[in-house]
Structure formats: C-alpha cells, structure tokens
Design a protein around this motif. Structure first.
Motif, short mmCIF file in Angstrom:
data_model
loop_
_atom_site.label_atom_id
_atom_site.label_comp_id
_atom_site.label_asym_id
_atom_site.label_seq_id
_atom_site.Cartn_x
_atom_site.Cartn_y
_atom_site.Cartn_z
N VAL A 73 43.92 -42.45 9.41
CA VAL A 73 44.80 -42.50 8.24
C VAL A 73 44.63 -43.78 7.40
N ALA A 77 43.29 -44.19 3.54
CA ALA A 77 44.18 -44.78 2.53
C ALA A 77 43.46 -45.91 1.80
N TYR A 91 60.50 -47.99 3.35
CA TYR A 91 60.93 -48.99 4.33
C TYR A 91 62.41 -49.27 4.11
N ALA B 191 53.46 -47.29 6.95
CA ALA B 191 52.63 -48.48 6.75
C ALA B 191 51.16 -48.14 6.94
N GLU B 192 50.87 -47.32 7.94
CA GLU B 192 49.48 -46.89 8.15
C GLU B 192 49.00 -46.02 7.00
N ALA B 193 49.87 -45.11 6.56
CA ALA B 193 49.50 -44.22 5.47
C ALA B 193 49.26 -44.99 4.18
N MET B 194 49.82 -46.21 4.08
CA MET B 194 49.59 -47.03 2.90
C MET B 194 48.38 -47.95 3.10
N GLY B 195 47.70 -47.82 4.23
CA GLY B 195 46.47 -48.57 4.44
C GLY B 195 46.65 -49.94 5.07
N LEU B 196 47.84 -50.26 5.55
CA LEU B 196 48.05 -51.57 6.19
C LEU B 196 47.28 -51.65 7.50
#
Lengths: 247, 325
Positions: A73, A77, A91, B191-196
């Motif tokens: 994932v 992204a 969040y 957060a993972e889905a946003m690439g962090l």
C-alpha cells in the motif's frame, strides 16, 4: 491517449466468494471516470486491489505503465495513486491543519525530513486547501469532532495535499449535505481541470456520477457488466436490470 | 510567556535543590528518573498508541552495560562513567532497533503482549549470567569524591537527563516526527495509505525511548549503588508498571502530563511507604485502580476535554478576504 491506470482481467476471491471476476478497465490520464454498480458488486474490492490492500489472485494492474499488483500500500501511494475511504479515515485526535501537514507529498517524507518542521509554504498550502473544501474556520478543531460529511471533505483535502497523480474516490458524496453536493461536484471538476489529477469515482448517486464522469464502468456480481458514455450506460437495459435486482 | 516563566522556575528549582534539601537528594534523583520513565513511555504509549510493557528492558540494559564498562575499563572514574553511559545508551538503542523491526509489526494488544515478556526474560537471563554477577547482582565502583558528593553528582546527572528528555521530546513533537507518530496512533492504516514510512517512524520512536532509558539505567545503577537483576535493573513489576501508570495519570499523549503524573505518583507512593508501612502495596494497588477508573484520560487529558479552547481547539471565524483555491 495513454491510460494512467490499466486493470487487466483482475480476479479476487474471498474463500468461495468471487468478489472480482476478470475485471478489466482502463482510465486515460487527465480524465474523470465513474465506477457504478449495485451494493456488493465488487467496486470497493476493486479499489482495494488497485491500491494494494490485499493481493489479487490473478490479472494485472498497471499504474503509469508500471506493474503495481505486487507492491504494498505505501509503495503504491508514493507512486502517486491514492484512495479515499467509504467510511472516512482521518486522524481523529489531531487538528485539521495537522491532518494536512502530515499528508505532504512523498518526496517530503524522506529520511532527512523526519526531523523537519512544517515549512511556511506547507502551512499555507494546508490552510488554502482547508479553505478550498470549506473547513478553514474549523482548522484548529480536532478532526474527530467534525461531522461525517466534514470528515469526508477533510479526507479529500488530505489527499490533495499529497499531490497525487490519480485519486480513487469511494463515494465522495455519501453523507454530504445535499445542498453542498453541487459544490463538491464543482470542486472535483476543478481538482481534475486545474490540478490535472485523474479521478476514478465510485458513486451511488446517479445524478452525480452521470454529471461528473466522462465515461462509466458498471460492475454487477463482481463482473464488468457495461461500460460507455454516461448517456449510453444510463439507458443500458442490463444496467437498469442489475439495479432493479433482476439480474 | 507564562510557560517560559514556569520552565525557568522548574529549572531553578532543580538546580537549587541539593542546596535547599540535601537530605532528599537521592529521593529527588528517583523522582526525576520517574519523569524520564513516564516521558519515554508516553512517546510510544501516548503519542504513538503502542502500549509497551517492555520498556524497562532498555533501562536494565543501560544499567548493566554501564556497570560492566565501569568495572572493566581502567581509565579515570569520570572517563569510565562517561564511556559506560554512552555504551549503555548505544546498547539500548541497538536492541530497540533490532527488536523494533520485528515486534513493532504487531498492532494493538498484540504489541502489548509481545513486549510483556521482554523485561522478565532479560531479568532471568541476567540473573543466570555469571559475567554480570548472576543472581547476586553487581556493585558499581565507588565514587571517588568527598563523602556525600556522590548523591549530589548523580542527582545533577539525573536531573540533566530529565531536562534533556523533556526538551528533546518537545522538539520532536513540534515537527514532522510528532505529526507522524500521532498519525500512526490515530489510524495506522490510513497513514500507510497516504504513503508514510510507518515502520521507520515506529522504530525511530522506540530508539529515542531506549536512548534516554539506557542513560537513565546507567545513572540509577550508580545512584542505588547495587544492581539486582530483577529488583533494580529489569524491574518489570515496579518500574515497568509505574511508567505506564504515571503517564496515564498525568495524561497520555501530552507533554506535561507524564511529568505531572510522575511527580504526583512518586510523592504519593513515597508517602504510602512512610505512613502505611506493611500496607503500602495494598494502598498502591488501590491507587492504581483509582487512577484507571477515575482518570482514564489522565489529569491533562481531562483538562483538555473540559477546556478544549485552552489547548487551541477552537472554531475561528473564516476570513472571506482569504478566498483561494
């Protein structure tokens, strides 16, 4: 035109249930495409497959010519392919501004930037985007205190903050005040036209999707049922039957 | 402005303390170490949402490594101490980095359970290893200075550590690091889905925690003058539990909360030991139950819910002139 996203014969099963059966679709760069289908037809599963939430059984998913079906994932992204969630994900204990400030583009998330402070430019961009989705006055509220519809708008702003090339939107108008829906459609068009972000939109509101999308794919029972221009899909007998439950 | 006065007052108090209350130097050393415990636990448990019950492992590692260096390196006392503290911190960070890449893959309760055994296992290992004195423990070398100088010296070291921990965390929380660990706490999948790079942040957070705990262990070994594997170093049932309670009492996920929680908890605990002898464990258990039932979000967490505006959570009038896209 070259497709930015190309899904070829994707199959995904959960135990004995076939959620996606040989689904193929392609979205050209810079367009707005729609994905419709009755409840349980496999739309969200397809989104999850595309962004790598779960591995697909067979088939291929290419983003900008690169095979992404084996990537995880966060890797997908960082290539610039983001999704939003049907049940919004934000969040909750952080303020709206903070939600945006941590959604910076992948290039700003390198090792060195771990200790960085948000720059003035980033803060300005975050505030501008909150203005864009109409949440500027609430920017210092905790995101969890927003209404469902506002959280949806915040999630959209977060996605834009990270400057993706393509966005997969899962029911962007669900839970939004009907009087604000036209506003939202207008904003989605501007995102596409001004920022050049390709959109693939799951939508149940037919009026919205028919007005927004330039081309529509319709899923039913995990299979691609029909595709075409909005007017053609709207009058397609199979689509009408699928929605009325005669399939 | 008000905050800078408060900070200056706290700093002045810490510096003047040995002159003001010389009899309480050792007691105060433990109190500031409690603040380090609470702050470092909160980095994971409060700010990142990873409840660790194994952080005492890093404390014990720092204590033992420092004591071994002090025993085996034959330089002057300050040089071996400095070397010991550095080695203790480095060892703790290394262990956190190695363990973190595995255990931090666990989420929620699984992570808590996964860390539970760490301190206990380390205590048993140390108790069975003759190189570090086995069950008999270790005695760090004698402080060479004047009588009573040891207490003052290690008090200042401990206080400096607490201050350094506080300001380092404050600085980290003010930047992208703080935003990232908060995001992981609120929704790691998002957060993972946003690439962090979530694993990177999680491991780094644990390493920061281990760094300060390692130094804390090195100092406490010298403050107490005797290292018992299960009672002083890998004291999971005391320090290991207290660090969680102090952070919760003061307010998880806030900066001052863990400090406040540590001060209140330590003073209360010492009062129990003085005035409720033989019943102190019962009273402490009762206190724990009271904390968990009545202060589930802690003192500062409660204050934040009651007066959100004071914490900056307020609606601001939109300025129409700022319209932009």
């Amino acid at each position: 035109m070259t497709p930015i996203l190309e899904v070829t014969r994707v199959r995904k099963t959960f135990g004995g249930v076939v959620a996606n059966r040989d689904v193929s679709l392609s979205v050209p760069e810079g367009k707005i495409y729609g994905l419709i289908g009755p409840n349980g037809s496999g739309k969200t599963t397809l989104f999850s497959s595309i962004v790598g939430t779960h591995p697909i059984d067979s088939g291929s998913i290419k983003f900008r010519g690169e095979e992404v079906s084996r990537l995880r994932v966060p890797q997908i992204a960082r290539l610039g392919l983001l999704r939003t969630f049907q049940q919004t994900r934000i969040y909750g204990k952080m303020t709206c501004v903070q939600n945006l400030l941590i959604s910076v583009p992948p290039a700003a998330l390198s090792w060195r930037s771990m200790l960085a402070r948000p720059s003035a430019a980033e803060t300005k961009k975050a505030e501008d985007l909150l203005q864009f989705v109409g949440l500027h006055a609430k920017r210092h509220l905790r995101a969890g205190d927003l209404s469902f519809g506002q959280q949806k708008l915040l999630e959209l702003a977060m996605a834009l903050m990270s400057e993706p090339r393509m966005l997969l939107l899962d029911e962007p108008t669900a839970g939004i005040n009907p009087t604000l829906i036209n506003d939202l459609i207008d904003r989605l068009r501007r995102i596409n036209a001004e920022l050049g972000i390709t959109l693939l939109v799951i939508e149940h509101n037919m009026r919205v999707v028919m007005g927004l999308a330039q081309y529509i794919y319709c899923l039913a029972h995990g299979e691609l049922l029909a595709e075409g221009e909005p007017a053609a899909v709207k009058s397609d007998k199979r689509v009408i039957e699928a929605y009325l439950g005669a399939h | 402005m008000k905050r800078s006065i408060l900070r200056a007052a706290v700093l002045a108090f810490l510096i003047a303390f040995p002159a003001l209350l010389p009899a309480w130097r050792t007691q105060m050393s433990y109190l500031v170490i409690m603040i380090v415990f609470s702050l470092t636990w909160d980095l994971l448990g409060g700010q990142m949402g990873y409840n660790s019950f194994g952080n005492v492992l890093f404390f014990g590692i720092g204590m033992y490594v420092c004591a071994v260096v002090q025993r085996d390196a034959h330089f002057s006392y300050p040089a071996t101490l400095a070397l010991g503290i550095a080695a203790g911190a480095a060892a703790a960070v290394a262990v956190a980095a190695i363990l973190g890449s595995g255990i931090l893959g666990l989420r929620g309760h699984y992570f808590a359970i996964g860390t539970l055994g760490l301190g206990i296992a380390a205590g048993e290992l140390a108790a069975g290893w003759d190189f570090v004195g086995g069950g008999g423990g270790m005695v760090p070398p004698q402080y060479p200075g004047a009588l009573g100088g040891r207490e003052t010296f290690f008090y200042y070291l401990a206080a400096a550590l607490a201050v350094a921990t506080f300001f380092t965390l404050r600085w980290l929380y003010g930047g992208r690091f703080g935003l990232a660990v908060n995001a992981i706490r609120d929704d790691e999948d998002k957060a993972e889905a946003m690439g962090l790079w979530t694993t990177r942040y999680k491991t780094a957070a644990w390493c920061v925690s281990a760094f300060f705990l390692g130094i804390g262990g090195a100092i406490v070994g010298n403050v107490s003058g005797f290292i018992d594997p299960r009672e002083t170093a890998f004291a999971g049932s005391t320090y290991g539990v207290w660090m969680v309670l102090m952070a919760i009492l003061g307010g998880k996920g806030t900066l001052w909360g863990p400090v406040l929680g540590a001060v209140i908890f330590h003073i209360t605990k010492e009062l129990f030991w003085t005035y409720l002898l033989d019943w102190q464990q019962v009273a402490l258990g009762f206190l724990i139950v009271v904390i968990v039932i009545f202060f589930p979000v802690g003192i500062l967490g409660w204050a934040r819910e009651k007066w959100p505006e004071k914490f900056g959570h307020r609606v601001e009038e939109a300025k129409p002139a700022e319209a932009s896209g």
